[in-house]
Design an enzyme around this catalytic site. Structure first.
Site, short mmCIF file in Angstrom:
data_model
loop_
_atom_site.label_atom_id
_atom_site.label_comp_id
_atom_site.label_asym_id
_atom_site.label_seq_id
_atom_site.Cartn_x
_atom_site.Cartn_y
_atom_site.Cartn_z
N SER A 128 10.71 -1.58 1.02
CA SER A 128 11.07 -0.81 -0.17
C SER A 128 12.13 -1.52 -0.99
O SER A 128 12.89 -2.33 -0.47
CB SER A 128 11.60 0.56 0.26
OG SER A 128 12.02 1.27 -0.88
N LYS A 182 7.60 4.76 5.39
CA LYS A 182 7.66 4.29 3.99
C LYS A 182 6.98 5.30 3.06
O LYS A 182 7.44 5.54 1.94
CB LYS A 182 6.98 2.91 3.89
CG LYS A 182 6.80 2.39 2.47
CD LYS A 182 8.11 1.91 1.86
CE LYS A 182 8.12 1.84 0.35
NZ LYS A 182 7.15 1.00 -0.30
N HIS A 185 9.29 8.11 2.51
CA HIS A 185 10.31 7.59 1.58
C HIS A 185 9.79 7.73 0.14
O HIS A 185 10.50 8.22 -0.75
CB HIS A 185 10.61 6.12 1.91
CG HIS A 185 11.29 5.38 0.80
ND1 HIS A 185 10.61 4.93 -0.33
CD2 HIS A 185 12.58 5.01 0.61
CE1 HIS A 185 11.46 4.34 -1.14
NE2 HIS A 185 12.67 4.37 -0.59
N ASN A 186 8.57 7.31 -0.08
CA ASN A 186 8.03 7.37 -1.44
C ASN A 186 7.86 8.82 -1.91
O ASN A 186 8.08 9.12 -3.09
CB ASN A 186 6.69 6.63 -1.52
CG ASN A 186 6.88 5.12 -1.49
OD1 ASN A 186 7.91 4.64 -1.02
ND2 ASN A 186 5.91 4.39 -1.98
N GLU A 189 11.12 9.94 -2.90
CA GLU A 189 11.43 9.27 -4.17
C GLU A 189 10.80 10.04 -5.35
O GLU A 189 11.45 10.26 -6.37
CB GLU A 189 10.87 7.84 -4.09
CG GLU A 189 11.01 7.00 -5.33
CD GLU A 189 10.29 5.65 -5.15
OE1 GLU A 189 10.50 4.97 -4.12
OE2 GLU A 189 9.50 5.29 -6.03
P1 NDP Z 1 0.77 -7.97 -7.38
O1 NDP Z 1 -0.39 -7.40 -8.10
O2 NDP Z 1 1.92 -8.44 -8.15
O3 NDP Z 1 0.26 -9.18 -6.48
C1 NDP Z 1 -0.85 -9.08 -5.66
C2 NDP Z 1 -1.01 -10.35 -4.87
O4 NDP Z 1 -2.09 -10.18 -3.98
C3 NDP Z 1 -1.32 -11.57 -5.73
O5 NDP Z 1 -0.74 -12.68 -5.12
C4 NDP Z 1 -2.84 -11.64 -5.66
O6 NDP Z 1 -3.34 -12.95 -5.77
C5 NDP Z 1 -3.07 -11.17 -4.25
N1 NDP Z 1 -4.38 -10.56 -4.10
C6 NDP Z 1 -4.92 -9.55 -4.82
N2 NDP Z 1 -6.13 -9.24 -4.34
C7 NDP Z 1 -6.36 -10.06 -3.31
C8 NDP Z 1 -7.44 -10.24 -2.43
N3 NDP Z 1 -8.52 -9.45 -2.52
N4 NDP Z 1 -7.36 -11.19 -1.48
C9 NDP Z 1 -6.26 -11.97 -1.40
N5 NDP Z 1 -5.21 -11.89 -2.22
C10 NDP Z 1 -5.26 -10.92 -3.15
O7 NDP Z 1 1.18 -6.85 -6.30
P2 NDP Z 1 2.62 -6.53 -5.69
O8 NDP Z 1 3.27 -7.79 -5.27
O9 NDP Z 1 3.34 -5.59 -6.59
O10 NDP Z 1 2.20 -5.67 -4.41
C11 NDP Z 1 1.81 -6.24 -3.18
C12 NDP Z 1 1.91 -5.16 -2.12
O11 NDP Z 1 3.27 -4.71 -2.04
C13 NDP Z 1 1.07 -3.91 -2.42
O12 NDP Z 1 0.60 -3.36 -1.24
C14 NDP Z 1 2.10 -2.98 -3.06
O13 NDP Z 1 1.71 -1.62 -2.97
C15 NDP Z 1 3.32 -3.30 -2.22
N6 NDP Z 1 4.60 -2.96 -2.80
C16 NDP Z 1 4.85 -3.16 -4.12
C17 NDP Z 1 6.07 -2.82 -4.65
C18 NDP Z 1 6.39 -3.08 -6.08
O14 NDP Z 1 7.45 -2.59 -6.54
N7 NDP Z 1 5.57 -3.84 -6.83
C19 NDP Z 1 7.13 -2.20 -3.81
C20 NDP Z 1 6.79 -2.10 -2.42
C21 NDP Z 1 5.56 -2.44 -1.95
P3 NDP Z 1 -3.86 -13.58 -7.17
O15 NDP Z 1 -2.68 -14.30 -7.72
O16 NDP Z 1 -4.95 -14.47 -6.79
O17 NDP Z 1 -4.31 -12.42 -8.03
#
Ligand code: NDP
Length: 466
Positions: A128, A182, A185-186, A189
């Site tokens: 988080s 988590k 938590h959400n 939130e």
């Molecule tokens: P992003 O959309 O910013 O990034 C997603 C990443 O996953 C990219 O690197 C993308 O690669 C990759 N990806 C997407 N689809 C696939 C696939 N089918 N196979 C392999 N790689 C894939 O997401 P976030 O970083 O925001 O979120 C990632 C995780 O973290 C999620 O589960 C989200 O719910 C969780 N999270 C997010 C928070 C936030 O504030 N954003 C907070 C806490 C948790 P490519 O570059 O090729 O598209």
């Protein structure tokens, strides 16, 4: 070269920030991203930390770059992408190599993946704090086998947020326990944010305060018992100006809230557990309702706008502050109550005081009050937080304000779904004899379900037919 301490897949917002945090804490890390150009751009932009980061172009390269026994973090969207990555990775890994899903998985999926993994190391970790938390210190909620957590605990604690030097990273329990915590938590939130938005609504529509005054009020409250990240940013949001129009930023933001579904999961799970979390449910409903803009506009056209304006002396700001304090305690009492119920139901032994501790820094709901909640839960984790002496004293002083705010808002047509359901929860939880005797009478009348009598015995029936 197999030098990296750990690997990471998915260099999106969270993955990139987490990888930099890991490198910043002195661990060598190998990274891979589905889109290769992103991997190389990330490495190029990593500055001094690039020396600790090994960019790789395929999964084989990633696996080869990590020391055995390996640990690889997945930071990809929850759902199918996680299953696909596990399926692609497992054949490349040894039986001691660990996969860590650090995304926002539904804990049922984590349970299933942990069961599918069998003895193969697998952890589901809730992270988080958004991008900033991931980069500089998130709150980390670990789930899986304790021995597997222990293998990576030194990395998780090093990268986590610290509260008075204590790391905000804890093992919560088996399988999906970390992702479950988590999710709650959400849910909390959602309710915390909704209650703040409701009080903002009273200031804006009931007291006709401008955004500068609202911003100042939140900033003042951030120095008192409500001190928290969400109050702090609410003040900043209210104080911001739109560079395009020069208007207050809040006035140009559409009043329809987005959601990724974790609040909804919490509510659905609470229903399965029969755990009462009405303030959290109300907050999720409020987000759903907020997106029905056309229907709301049609309603206003039909019924006319409500007479929102309060007379100024009817609602001192101190009353709003006290109402929010009471609402916040009740919302957390519900969240911790749900965790306690799940802990028993799933046989997890979830560490309630440690959960409050882990939320004190690094996450969105971090607040001053969580410190006192941790203390109260340490004294007695089984009791409803609202009855812990410290919080009972505060509620005795503040529930009147909550009642006043909810009542005035109702009379003036201002919807307060989370605060009013918090108040209803408080009143229900301090009513020894409620009204479910009528429900039992009705159920027995139409369905012969039977009831317990106050003077003893169960399976009784009423004289309905006579
Ligand atoms: P992003 O959309 O910013 O990034 C997603 C990443 O996953 C990219 O690197 C993308 O690669 C990759 N990806 C997407 N689809 C696939 C696939 N089918 N196979 C392999 N790689 C894939 O997401 P976030 O970083 O925001 O979120 C990632 C995780 O973290 C999620 O589960 C989200 O719910 C969780 N999270 C997010 C928070 C936030 O504030 N954003 C907070 C806490 C948790 P490519 O570059 O090729 O598209």
């Amino acid at each position: 070269m197999s030098n990296a301490e750990i690997g990471l897949i998915g260099l999106g917002t969270m993955g990139a920030a987490l990888a930099l945090n890991i490198a910043d804490n002195g661990f060598d890390i190998a990274v891979w991203n589905r889109t290769t150009a992103t991997t190389h751009q990330f490495h190029k932009d990593a500055g001094d930390l690039a020396a600790r980061i090994t960019p790789t172009d395929d999964l084989e390269g990633l696996v080869a770059a990590i020391k055995e026994p390996r640990a690889i973090i997945l930071m990809v969207p929850a759902g199918q992408a996680v299953d696909d990555q596990i399926k692609a990775l497992r054949p490349l890994l040894g039986e001691d190599d660990m996969i860590i899903d650090a995304g926002n998985a539904n804990f049922h999926d984590t349970n299933r993946r942990a069961q599918d993994a069998g003895d193969l190391p697998f952890l589901g970790i809730g992270v988080s704090g958004g991008e900033e938390g991931a980069r500089f210190g998130p709150s980390v909620m670990g789930g899986g086998k304790r021995a597997h957590w222990d293998r990576v605990a030194h990395i998780m604690t090093a990268i986590s947020a610290k509260h008075n030097d204590e790391p905000c990273a804890t093992w919560m329990g088996e399988e999906g326990a970390g992702h479950f915590v988590k999710a709650v938590h959400n849910g909390i939130e959602y309710a915390d944010m909704q209650m703040i938005a409701e009080i903002y609504g009273i200031m804006r529509d009931g007291l006709l305060m401008d955004t500068a005054a609202i911003s100042d009020t939140f900033a003042t409250w951030d120095k008192g018992p409500l001190r928290s990240y969400l109050i702090e940013i609410s003040g900043k949001v209210a104080g911001a100006t739109d560079p395009k129009t020069g208007k207050p930023m809040l006035d140009v933001i559409v009043d329809a809230a987005g959601q990724k579904g974790t609040g909804r999961w919490t509510v659905i799970e609470a229903q399965h557990l029969a755990a009462p979390i009405p303030a959290i449910e109300a907050a999720v409903v409020a987000r759903n309702l907020s997106s029905q803009r056309d229907a709301r506009a049609a309603g206003e056209a039909l019924f006319g706008p409500a007479p929102h304006r309060f007379a100024h002396d009817m609602m001192p700001l101190a009353t709003l502050e006290e109402a929010l304090i009471a609402g916040k305690i009740l919302c957390y009492a519900q969240g911790f109550g749900m965790i306690e119920k799940a802990s028993k139901e799933f046989g997890w032994a979830l560490p309630l005081p440690a959960i409050a501790e882990v939320w004190r820094e690094g996450c969105i709901i971090r607040s001053e009050m969580l410190d006192d909640m941790a203390t109260a839960l340490r004294e007695d984790p089984d009791r409803n937080l609202m009855t812990a002496p410290y919080f009972a004293d505060i509620l005795k002083k503040t529930h009147g304000a909550l009642r006043q705010v909810v009542a005035h808002a109702a009379l003036h047509g201002l919807p307060l779904p989370a605060l009013s359901s918090g108040l209803a929860y408080f009143d229900a939880m301090r009513t020894a004899r409620g009204t479910a005797n009528m429900i039992q009478g009705q159920r027995d009348f139409f369905g012969a379900h039977g009831f317990e009598r106050v003077d003893g015995g169960s399976g009784h029936h009423g004289p309905w037919g006579s």
